[in-house]
Design an enzyme around this catalytic site. Structure first.
Site, PDB file in Angstrom:
ATOM      1  N   CYS A   1       6.561  -0.604  -1.100  1.00  0.00           N
ATOM      2  CA  CYS A   1       6.303   0.382  -2.189  1.00  0.00           C
ATOM      3  C   CYS A   1       5.450   1.627  -1.825  1.00  0.00           C
ATOM      4  O   CYS A   1       5.841   2.461  -1.158  1.00  0.00           O
ATOM      5  CB  CYS A   1       5.452  -0.499  -3.216  1.00  0.00           C
ATOM      6  SG  CYS A   1       5.315   0.392  -5.041  1.00  0.00           S
TER       7      CYS A   1
ATOM      8  N   HIS B   1       9.156  -5.325  -4.339  1.00  0.00           N
ATOM      9  CA  HIS B   1       8.112  -5.895  -3.799  1.00  0.00           C
ATOM     10  C   HIS B   1       8.828  -7.593  -3.690  1.00  0.00           C
ATOM     11  O   HIS B   1       8.716  -8.295  -4.395  1.00  0.00           O
ATOM     12  CB  HIS B   1       6.926  -6.180  -4.835  1.00  0.00           C
ATOM     13  CG  HIS B   1       6.201  -5.015  -4.865  1.00  0.00           C
ATOM     14  ND1 HIS B   1       5.097  -4.563  -4.053  1.00  0.00           N
ATOM     15  CD2 HIS B   1       6.114  -3.888  -5.850  1.00  0.00           C
ATOM     16  CE1 HIS B   1       4.689  -3.538  -4.543  1.00  0.00           C
ATOM     17  NE2 HIS B   1       5.204  -3.077  -5.514  1.00  0.00           N
TER      18      HIS B   1
ATOM     19  N   GLU C   1       7.552  -9.348  -1.378  1.00  0.00           N
ATOM     20  CA  GLU C   1       6.201 -10.156  -1.164  1.00  0.00           C
ATOM     21  C   GLU C   1       5.579 -10.803  -2.270  1.00  0.00           C
ATOM     22  O   GLU C   1       5.005 -11.822  -2.339  1.00  0.00           O
ATOM     23  CB  GLU C   1       5.272  -9.429  -0.244  1.00  0.00           C
ATOM     24  CG  GLU C   1       4.160  -8.711  -1.236  1.00  0.00           C
ATOM     25  CD  GLU C   1       4.913  -7.382  -1.834  1.00  0.00           C
ATOM     26  OE1 GLU C   1       4.134  -6.547  -2.723  1.00  0.00           O
ATOM     27  OE2 GLU C   1       6.031  -7.063  -1.771  1.00  0.00           O
TER      28      GLU C   1
END
Length: 512
Positions: A362, A475, A477
């Site tokens: 990002c 994302h 993660e």
């Protein structure tokens, strides 16, 4: 409120809640009506033991509990409001101890996995709850009989906002409530006709769920027209129900956390962040679970020379809003590298080494692209531009991973996985033909909103020619656990999601 809170043994946080909310647009301001807000928070002691407000086709029958223990009243309801009325009687909670007992019992049944789906009754009444339980799954419907509730006025029954619950469970659950003195009514079952069939005594209604879902979504559509214009607003309205989340997991995925040899020294990784960054903990956790010894590196560490990255083999530049994005996404962060020699040299040397890996997520993706680190041999570099919608997009979508040379993601080629997206400048502007780029993953659907930004070639992830340096706007993660996902394949109880493999692949490559 005070008396009820005391009876329930809970507190209501005090403080200022704004009664005036204004959104500015080019052609004027929209002011929300003044609304008194009472804030409350609940503790979830096991995130894996939750139910969703979506009926399951094989989840048992549908039950109703009137937690208010009051008769059905329309005063103060949404139904009254659309008729430009207030009403004279509002439903109350007649027995706080019964509410408390019912609530705690439902919580225990959820922990025991006896309840499959559930939804509270609030604004819009019982009819809204029943419809919302059907909206998320195309073709889903329910056959409901409310006769046992002993209310002849169907309008009151459907639109009164008496606090209550609708949930789905097996028949054995009825005796549990009876033994606790709680009235629990079986009101129906799930169907696959896409229709909500309602019966109350001699009255019958058949409602088209797909049509009413569009009616329900129309308010969002009208607001969307003001925010991103009529074209994309119409695309979202047309596509929101035609872009289902269909996943393809890797055949070798077993859902288990990585097994690590404690006798093997962890290779070193670093999470790089700047003022305004976020998600550093999620990224650090994914790295750590995969087997890395993770260091927290702030830009002040690099600028001062306290950190040189010389002993680091894997770096992750995190998401967020560095420097509040006042100069544009990651432009201020990029400047902190470009105009501070120690930071610039540390990053250049890291990328020049053949034994290193990086991932930019990002805001970190915007950083590495802005610095020209992914297509270093291109005369005209990629750029990250504002989303086509001209607004921040935050959605759960899906990606299809291509055959690719990425160290982190090549083993997941052919998979389609769910992932969170949250960005305002996520549109990959790629000035050359698609064959000039190493596109690792694309959004599963080319059109908005599943592709939330309008990127060239539907790009979601890109890597350099070596496959060692990866950038992405989604994302992963934030999507490493089953409970992170807004939708996950039914019946699975995975400790981690397939995205953890990307970080395990990084650790295995470094250890070679």
């Amino acid at each position: 409120c005070s008396d009820l809170a005391i009876e329930l043994g809970i507190n209501i946080p005090t403080g200022k809640d704004s009664l005036s909310m204004k959104q500015k647009y080019k052609d004027g301001d929209v002011i929300a009506p003044g609304t008194v807000i009472i804030s409350a928070a609940g503790n979830t002691d096991d995130i894996t033991k939750v139910v969703e407000p979506v009926l399951k086709k094989n989840g048992g029958n549908i039950y109703y509990i009137n937690l208010s223990n009051d008769t059905y009243k329309l005063g103060g309801s949404s139904f009254a409001q659309i008729l430009n009325k207030v009403g004279t009687e509002t439903p109350d909670i007649k027995d706080a101890s019964l509410l408390k007992k019912a609530f705690n019992l439902v919580q225990q049944l959820i922990r025991d996995e006896k309840i499959q789906a559930g939804h509270d009754i609030g604004s819009g009444g019982l009819i809204t709850t029943l419809l919302e339980l059907c909206f998320a799954d195309p073709g889903l419907g329910a056959t409901i009989d409310l006769t046992t509730l002993n209310e002849s006025d169907t309008i009151k029954l459907l639109f009164a906002e008496n606090i209550g619950l609708v949930f789905q469970a097996e028949d054995s659950i009825v005796s549990v409530f009876e033994n606790s003195g709680i009235a629990c009514h079986k009101i129906g079952s799930v169907n696959d006709t896409g229709s909500l069939s309602l019966t109350n005594q001699s009255e019958q209604h058949n409602l088209d769920v797909a049509h009413l879902r569009d009616v329900w979504f129309k308010t969002s559509y009208l607001l969307d027209k003001k925010q991103c214009g009529p074209v994309l607003a119409k695309q979202r309205f047309d596509n929101y129900k035609n872009q289902p989340l269909n996943f393809v997991f890797p055949a070798h995925f077993d859902g288990k956390k990585p097994i690590l040899d404690r006798n093997v020294k962890r290779p070193k990784a670093a999470v790089i962040r700047e003022k305004g960054s976020n998600s550093e903990r999620e990224l650090a956790n994914a790295m750590y679970m995969a087997g890395f010894d993770v260091k927290d590196v702030h830009m002040t560490d690099l600028i001062s020379g306290r950190e040189t990255l010389e002993d680091i083999q894997f770096i992750g530049a995190v998401g967020g809003f560095s420097n509040s994005d006042v100069l544009g996404s990651a432009k201020g962060w990029a400047g902190a590298f470009m105009y501070n020699e120690k930071a610039r040299v540390a990053l250049e040397k890291f990328f020049d080494r053949p034994d290193t890996l990086s991932v930019g997520v990002c805001n970190g993706c915007q950083l590495f692209v802005e610095l020209g680190l992914i297509n270093r041999n291109h005369e005209e570099k990629p750029k990250m531009l504002h989303n086509s919608s001209a607004k921040h997009e935050s959605i759960f979508t899906s990606l299809t991973i291509a055959e690719n040379r990425s160290v982190m993601l090549s083993s997941l080629a052919g998979c389609t996985l769910g992932v969170w997206v949250s960005h305002g400048e996520g549109r990959f502007h790629l000035p050359y033909g698609e064959d000039k780029y190493q596109i690792v993953a694309k959004y599963a659907y080319e059109n908005y909103p599943a592709n939330p930004n309008g990127s060239h070639f539907n790009t979601a992830m890109l890597c350099d020619d070596s496959g060692r340096h990866l950038v992405m706007m989604p994302h992963i993660e934030r999507s490493t656990f089953q409970w992170n996902w807004a939708n996950y394949p039914e019946g699975r109880k995975d400790e981690v999601s397939p995205w953890i493999e990307a970080f395990v692949n990084a650790r295995k490559w470094v250890e070679k």
